[in-house]
Design an enzyme around this catalytic site. Sequence first.
Site, PDB file in Angstrom:
ATOM      1  N   MET A  27      15.936  50.191 -15.373  1.00  0.00           N
ATOM      2  CA  MET A  27      16.249  50.872 -16.629  1.00  0.00           C
ATOM      3  C   MET A  27      17.650  51.480 -16.604  1.00  0.00           C
ATOM      4  O   MET A  27      18.370  51.452 -17.606  1.00  0.00           O
ATOM      5  CB  MET A  27      15.205  51.959 -16.898  1.00  0.00           C
TER       6      MET A  27
ATOM      7  N   GLU B 269      14.885  48.235  -9.471  1.00  0.00           N
ATOM      8  CA  GLU B 269      13.436  48.080  -9.636  1.00  0.00           C
ATOM      9  C   GLU B 269      12.922  49.162 -10.582  1.00  0.00           C
ATOM     10  O   GLU B 269      13.160  50.349 -10.357  1.00  0.00           O
ATOM     11  CB  GLU B 269      12.704  48.222  -8.297  1.00  0.00           C
ATOM     12  N   CYS B 270      12.236  48.762 -11.635  1.00  0.00           N
ATOM     13  CA  CYS B 270      11.588  49.669 -12.574  1.00  0.00           C
ATOM     14  C   CYS B 270      12.580  50.725 -13.075  1.00  0.00           C
ATOM     15  O   CYS B 270      13.451  50.421 -13.874  1.00  0.00           O
ATOM     16  CB  CYS B 270      10.348  50.287 -11.945  1.00  0.00           C
ATOM     17  N   GLY B 271      12.493  51.968 -12.610  1.00  0.00           N
ATOM     18  CA  GLY B 271      13.436  52.981 -13.052  1.00  0.00           C
ATOM     19  C   GLY B 271      14.871  52.596 -12.766  1.00  0.00           C
ATOM     20  O   GLY B 271      15.776  52.863 -13.577  1.00  0.00           O
TER      21      GLY B 271
ATOM     22  N   THR C 198      14.057  44.151 -12.074  1.00  0.00           N
ATOM     23  CA  THR C 198      12.652  43.826 -12.335  1.00  0.00           C
ATOM     24  C   THR C 198      11.899  45.103 -12.670  1.00  0.00           C
ATOM     25  O   THR C 198      12.267  46.192 -12.233  1.00  0.00           O
ATOM     26  CB  THR C 198      11.976  43.193 -11.104  1.00  0.00           C
TER      27      THR C 198
END
Length: 437
Positions: A333, A328-330, A428
Amino acid sequence: MTRSLVISAPASGVGKTTVTLALARAYRDRGLKVQCFKSGPDYIDPAFHTAATGRASVNIDGWAMHREAIEALASRGADADLILAEGSMGLFDGVAAPGVSSTGSTSDIAEMMGWPVLLVIDPSGQAQTAAAVAAGLRDFRAGLRLAGVVLNRVASARHEDLVRRAMARVGIAVFGALPRYAAITLPKRHLGLVQAEEQAELIDLIAEAARFVTGHVDLDALLQSAACAWAAPRAVRRLNITPPGQHIALARDAAFSFVYPHLLEAWRAAGAEISTFSPLADEGPDASADVCWLPGGYPELHADRLAANTRFRGALRSFAETRPVHGECGGYMVLGTALTDADGVRHEMAGLLGLETSFAQRRMHLGYRLAELAMPMPGYQTGARLRGHEFHYSAIVSQPDTPLAVVRDATGAVVAETGSRRGHATGTFFHLIAEDR
C-alpha cells in the site's frame, strides 16, 4: 526427550495466548528452558512468546510448509525442557482443501508432531456442557492425545466445582481453574492483538499472568502430562526459502513490523545481509543494498507521518530507479499512489505503483494464498509458486499496473488481489510464508 504441549481451544477468544504466555513465563521462572511456537499465520503472538521466554518463537504452518520444514523449525526446541505450541482458532479449524502438509489446523500439527493437547476451556454461561465440549474435541479424531484442560474465566467456586465434576465423569484432567481477572487481559486492535513492541508494560503483564497461573494451575502435573515420544530430527535441512537479494534493506518500525521470523532466519542462513531502516523516522533504505523490502504492518495508523516524510519517499524512489523494491500488504500500500485512512482522509504514498487503497469502508480479506508469478519479483522468476497468507481490511480503489501473479485462495478460487509490478517495484497483498515445490 523434550516435553511438549499444544495449547488449543474450542474457538478463538477464550484466552489461549494469555495462558500460553503465563505458562511459558511460570516455567521459565522455575528455571526451565521453554520454546514456543505458533501454529498458523500470525506475526503478533510469536513476539509475545519471545518476550515471555527469552527465546525466539516461530510459526509452523501445515498448509504452507512441508513436513520437513516444520520439523526443521521445531528442532530449535531440541535443547528446551518444554515446548509450548500455541494454536490458532479452534482445535480442528483449518481450510477446506489441504495444502502441502495439511489443512492448516492446530490438530494437524499436534498429530503430525505427536504433541499432546492442552485445551483452554471458557465455561462462561455453561457448566457441565463444558465437559461435553471437551470430550467431543478429545474424541473427534483418532491420533490426538488430550493431556487435559485449564478452565478460564470461571465465575465462582461453585461454578468451578460443577465443571470439575463433569470433567471427571468423562475422564478429562483439569489442571487448573482461572477466575476472571482483568489485570492480565491483553489489549486488542482491529487486526488482532496489539504488537509486543508497542507495550511498554508487557513484561510486567506477563509476570503478573505467570503469578496468577502459578496460584491456580498444578504446574507439576501439567508438566508431567507433556511427556511425549517426539525428538528433534538428527539431520535438519535448511529451510527452502530464497532471499530476495544479497544485501536486503528491510523497513522496520511500528508501521512495518509484520515479518515472519523464520523468513529472516532463512535469508540469513542463505548468506544474505539484512540492514533495517525506519520510514517513520524519515529514513531511506541503505544505499549499498541491492534490494529493498517493505513488510506489512499498520501503515494506515501512521499514514499522515509517512506522507509527510519526504526524505523517506524520495530515497525510496531513487533506490527503485536502479534496484528492486518489494512490498507486502501494508508495504504494498505504501508503494502505491495513495492510501485513504478510516476517517476518509487521503494520504499520498510513494507512487512507485499505481495502487490506491482505502480503509474508509472496512472489508476483511482473510485467508491462505497460492500465487503463481506472472512477472518476476525479488528472489523469484516468472512461474514460481509461492504460499502465503492475506489479512487486511483495506479495499482496492485502483490497481492499474501489470498483475504480478495469478493468486488463488485455499479452495483454488482466483482472487482479485493479484499484486502488481511497475518498473523495479513489485507488491503483493499476501505475506510470503514458504515456497511451493
